[in-house]
Design a protein around this motif. Structure first.
Motif, PDB file in Angstrom:
ATOM      1  N   VAL A 210       0.144 -11.497  44.333  1.00 52.73           N
ATOM      2  CA  VAL A 210      -0.392 -10.860  43.125  1.00 52.73           C
ATOM      3  C   VAL A 210      -0.514  -9.365  43.361  1.00 52.73           C
ATOM      4  CG1 VAL A 210      -2.393 -10.728  41.593  1.00 52.73           C
ATOM      5  CG2 VAL A 210      -1.583 -12.953  42.395  1.00 52.73           C
ATOM      6  N   TRP A 211      -1.058  -8.969  44.571  1.00 52.77           N
ATOM      7  CA  TRP A 211      -1.197  -7.538  44.875  1.00 52.77           C
ATOM      8  C   TRP A 211       0.161  -6.869  44.951  1.00 52.77           C
ATOM      9  CZ3 TRP A 211      -5.376  -5.240  43.792  1.00 52.77           C
ATOM     10  CH2 TRP A 211      -6.614  -5.852  43.968  1.00 52.77           C
ATOM     11  N   ASN A 212       1.160  -7.557  45.468  1.00 49.61           N
ATOM     12  CA  ASN A 212       2.515  -6.978  45.548  1.00 49.61           C
ATOM     13  C   ASN A 212       3.097  -6.718  44.147  1.00 49.61           C
ATOM     14  OD1 ASN A 212       2.569  -6.869  48.318  1.00 49.61           O
ATOM     15  ND2 ASN A 212       3.543  -8.885  48.537  1.00 49.61           N
ATOM     16  N   ARG A 213       2.892  -7.645  43.236  1.00 50.19           N
ATOM     17  CA  ARG A 213       3.400  -7.471  41.853  1.00 50.19           C
ATOM     18  C   ARG A 213       2.715  -6.293  41.183  1.00 50.19           C
ATOM     19  NH1 ARG A 213       2.572 -12.565  38.740  1.00 50.19           N
ATOM     20  NH2 ARG A 213       2.202 -13.678  40.640  1.00 50.19           N
ATOM     21  N   ILE A 214       1.425  -6.208  41.357  1.00 52.16           N
ATOM     22  CA  ILE A 214       0.681  -5.094  40.760  1.00 52.16           C
ATOM     23  C   ILE A 214       1.161  -3.775  41.351  1.00 52.16           C
ATOM     24  CG2 ILE A 214      -1.608  -4.027  40.592  1.00 52.16           C
ATOM     25  CD1 ILE A 214      -2.762  -6.874  40.454  1.00 52.16           C
ATOM     26  N   ASN A 215       1.355  -3.757  42.649  1.00 50.03           N
ATOM     27  CA  ASN A 215       1.815  -2.559  43.333  1.00 50.03           C
ATOM     28  C   ASN A 215       3.207  -2.147  42.840  1.00 50.03           C
ATOM     29  OD1 ASN A 215       1.683  -0.411  45.104  1.00 50.03           O
ATOM     30  ND2 ASN A 215       2.419  -1.605  46.847  1.00 50.03           N
ATOM     31  N   ASN A 216       4.099  -3.129  42.685  1.00 47.93           N
ATOM     32  CA  ASN A 216       5.461  -2.842  42.194  1.00 47.93           C
ATOM     33  C   ASN A 216       5.419  -2.234  40.793  1.00 47.93           C
ATOM     34  OD1 ASN A 216       6.764  -3.666  44.515  1.00 47.93           O
ATOM     35  ND2 ASN A 216       7.096  -5.769  43.766  1.00 47.93           N
ATOM     36  N   GLN A 217       4.601  -2.783  39.936  1.00 51.81           N
ATOM     37  CA  GLN A 217       4.491  -2.258  38.572  1.00 51.81           C
ATOM     38  C   GLN A 217       3.997  -0.816  38.586  1.00 51.81           C
ATOM     39  OE1 GLN A 217       5.401  -3.540  35.655  1.00 51.81           O
ATOM     40  NE2 GLN A 217       6.174  -5.389  36.655  1.00 51.81           N
ATOM     41  N   LEU A 218       3.024  -0.561  39.413  1.00 53.64           N
ATOM     42  CA  LEU A 218       2.482   0.801  39.484  1.00 53.64           C
ATOM     43  C   LEU A 218       3.509   1.780  40.051  1.00 53.64           C
ATOM     44  CD1 LEU A 218      -1.160   0.077  40.718  1.00 53.64           C
ATOM     45  CD2 LEU A 218      -0.467   0.906  38.464  1.00 53.64           C
ATOM     46  N   THR A 219       4.251   1.344  41.072  1.00 55.18           N
ATOM     47  CA  THR A 219       5.254   2.248  41.652  1.00 55.18           C
ATOM     48  C   THR A 219       6.396   2.497  40.677  1.00 55.18           C
ATOM     49  OG1 THR A 219       6.307   0.391  42.764  1.00 55.18           O
ATOM     50  CG2 THR A 219       4.739   1.677  44.048  1.00 55.18           C
ATOM     51  N   LYS A 220       6.744   1.508  39.863  1.00 57.81           N
ATOM     52  CA  LYS A 220       7.795   1.700  38.847  1.00 57.81           C
ATOM     53  C   LYS A 220       7.376   2.771  37.861  1.00 57.81           C
ATOM     54  CE  LYS A 220       9.940  -2.857  38.617  1.00 57.81           C
ATOM     55  NZ  LYS A 220      10.121  -4.052  37.785  1.00 57.81           N
ATOM     56  N   LYS A 221       6.143   2.709  37.427  1.00 53.96           N
ATOM     57  CA  LYS A 221       5.658   3.701  36.468  1.00 53.96           C
ATOM     58  C   LYS A 221       5.646   5.092  37.093  1.00 53.96           C
ATOM     59  CE  LYS A 221       2.938   0.670  33.544  1.00 53.96           C
ATOM     60  NZ  LYS A 221       1.630   0.319  33.036  1.00 53.96           N
ATOM     61  N   GLU A 222       5.246   5.167  38.384  1.00 56.83           N
ATOM     62  CA  GLU A 222       5.224   6.463  39.061  1.00 56.83           C
ATOM     63  C   GLU A 222       6.634   7.002  39.218  1.00 56.83           C
ATOM     64  OE1 GLU A 222       3.219   5.862  42.760  1.00 56.83           O
ATOM     65  OE2 GLU A 222       1.255   5.616  41.813  1.00 56.83           O
ATOM     66  N   LYS A 223       7.582   6.117  39.593  1.00 50.43           N
ATOM     67  CA  LYS A 223       8.966   6.548  39.789  1.00 50.43           C
ATOM     68  C   LYS A 223       9.585   6.983  38.461  1.00 50.43           C
ATOM     69  CE  LYS A 223       9.869   3.878  43.928  1.00 50.43           C
ATOM     70  NZ  LYS A 223      10.574   2.777  44.521  1.00 50.43           N
ATOM     71  N   LEU A 224       9.286   6.245  37.370  1.00 45.31           N
ATOM     72  CA  LEU A 224       9.814   6.631  36.049  1.00 45.31           C
ATOM     73  C   LEU A 224       9.268   7.987  35.618  1.00 45.31           C
ATOM     74  CD1 LEU A 224       9.717   3.254  34.050  1.00 45.31           C
ATOM     75  CD2 LEU A 224      11.745   4.509  34.782  1.00 45.31           C
ATOM     76  N   ALA A 225       8.035   8.230  35.941  1.00 41.58           N
ATOM     77  CA  ALA A 225       7.428   9.516  35.582  1.00 41.58           C
ATOM     78  C   ALA A 225       8.060  10.652  36.370  1.00 41.58           C
ATOM     79  CB  ALA A 225       5.929   9.464  35.807  1.00 41.58           C
TER      80      ALA A 225
END
Length: 190
Positions: free
Chosen positions: A24-39
């Motif tokens: 669960v923590w890995n999925r949350i982390n991936n979502q957050l990193t995707k948003k950071e990378k897109l930004a």
């Protein structure tokens, strides 16, 4: 303020604590990193030509949709008109209610004597000969007189075929034609 604040705090502390799994923590982390990378991605503005082409395709699509809508409306109107006409024809012809008309016609029985004139063509020709004796000696007069006599014989044959119980329509037409031809020939002489 809450009256039973102590009870609420005690109830919250007594709730069992559960740690989520690593997945669960890995999925949350991936979502957050995707948003950071897109930004962090750089923004590029495409050339104006590309935007013009996109706008043109969008307007063509909207025109096509309008044309399709108009075509559907037209065909729908045609179908409705055909249906309405068919319905009215069906109602008028197949409703089981038919108008029946009848008429009577009183017909007088034809008398063949009505076709015998008091002034026969021979009598008219003899009157012409009495008034103008030189005309009677011409070859044209003799031809016309022979034709008139032939028509008179034909007329008498037709009169013998009259039947007082039949309409004799064809015979009447023939007699009318003969009389018209005789009158035309007499007119030529006069």
């Amino acid at each position: 303020m809450e009256k039973n604040q102590n009870i609420l705090i005690h109830a919250l502390q007594s709730l069992p604590a559960k740690n989520p799994s690593d997945e669960v923590w890995n999925r949350i982390n991936n979502q957050l990193t995707k948003k950071e990378k897109l930004a962090q991605l750089t923004k590029h503005e495409p050339p104006r030509k590309v935007w013009n082409h996109i706008e043109q395709q969008l307007s063509n699509n909207s025109n096509k949709r309008k044309n399709i809508r108009l075509a559907l409306i037209k065909w729908g109107a045609v179908a409705a008109a055909v249906f309405a006409i068919g319905y009215f024809v069906y109602i008028n012809n197949f409703n089981g209610h038919q108008n029946i008309n009848y008429s009577e016609k009183w017909v007088t029985i034809q008398n063949p004597a009505q076709w015998n004139n008091h002034e026969t063509p021979e009598a008219i020709l003899s009157t012409i000969c009495e008034v103008h004796p030189t005309v009677c000696n011409s070859p044209d007069f003799k031809k016309i007189k022979a034709r008139i006599e032939q028509l008179e014989k034909t007329k008498q044959l037709i009169l013998m075929q009259f039947n007082k119980y039949e309409p004799n329509t064809e015979l009447k037409i023939m007699l009318t034609k003969i009389e018209l031809e005789q009158a035309g020939l007499i007119k030529q002489i006069i």
